[in-house]
Design a protein around this motif. Structure first.
Motif, mmCIF file in Angstrom:
data_model
loop_
_atom_site.group_PDB
_atom_site.id
_atom_site.type_symbol
_atom_site.label_atom_id
_atom_site.label_comp_id
_atom_site.label_asym_id
_atom_site.label_seq_id
_atom_site.Cartn_x
_atom_site.Cartn_y
_atom_site.Cartn_z
ATOM 1 N N ASN A 131 12.651 -62.092 -88.674
ATOM 2 C CA ASN A 131 13.685 -61.937 -89.699
ATOM 3 C C ASN A 131 13.535 -62.975 -90.803
ATOM 4 N N ARG A 174 12.772 -63.153 -100.392
ATOM 5 C CA ARG A 174 14.007 -62.846 -101.108
ATOM 6 C C ARG A 174 14.948 -64.037 -101.033
ATOM 7 N N SER A 216 12.710 -62.237 -94.844
ATOM 8 C CA SER A 216 13.636 -62.639 -95.903
ATOM 9 C C SER A 216 13.124 -63.802 -96.745
#
Length: 183
Positions: free
Chosen positions: A169, A176, A173
């Motif tokens: 995860n 971003r 991410s």
């Protein structure tokens, strides 16, 4: 054709069942733990052999799973959890329950209600034990029947999977950013 009948137990109904459980716990506290388990197993066997309604069978499976968790050496159940399960089984060691078991169709209604209350209280323990059993089967299929699988190895595998999921995860991410500086 099946029919669905829903029972809604009021707070006073639940209080009544809790009082029955409390009385059973008091009586069972004088019994050795092995006898409480044996009596609960006896009830499970009796119910399996009887012609019981499906609504009882579903709950009976959960009660049997609790007993299995208690007796599973590889599960390595902590003493406080063991005491909690034994307390939950106390009602089922009482031979004279609310509704006599020999009444066709309804005799196990009180047992089904008590099992439901117990499994609601013990739902996380049941879920954990069921997960452990699935993990153990998978490991035995993967590594052979003599695979050394216990509670600690199950917990470690869970921690490893959780850390791996966090890393995945995080890498997804990382491209971003919530806040970026513009200069």
């Amino acid at each position: 054709m099946s029919i669905e009948i829903s029972l809604k137990l009021s707070e006073s109904d639940l209080t009544h069942f809790r009082e029955l459980m409390h009385t059973a716990i008091e009586k069972a506290s004088k019994l050795p733990p092995a006898q409480v388990v044996a009596k609960a197993q006896e009830l499970c066997k009796e119910m399996e052999d009887a012609s019981i309604p499906d609504f009882v069978k579903v709950r009976l499976n959960s009660l049997s799973t609790l007993i299995q968790a208690l007796e599973d050496d590889e599960w390595q159940i902590p003493d406080d959890e063991k005491a909690e399960i034994l307390t939950s089984l106390a009602y089922f060691s009482e031979p004279h329950d609310l509704v006599p078991d020999n009444i066709p169709g309804l005799g196990y209604l009180d047992d089904a209600i008590m099992i439901e209350l117990v499994i609601q209280d013990m739902s996380l323990d049941l879920e954990a034990y069921t997960s452990f059993c699935s993990f153990r089967r998978a490991e035995e299929n993967r590594r052979g029947a003599d695979a050394n699988v216990n509670r600690e190895s199950w917990l470690e595998a869970g921690r490893t999977e959780y850390r791996s999921r966090l890393r995945r995860n995080k890498s997804k991410s990382s491209g971003r950013r919530l806040f970026s500086r513009v200069m």
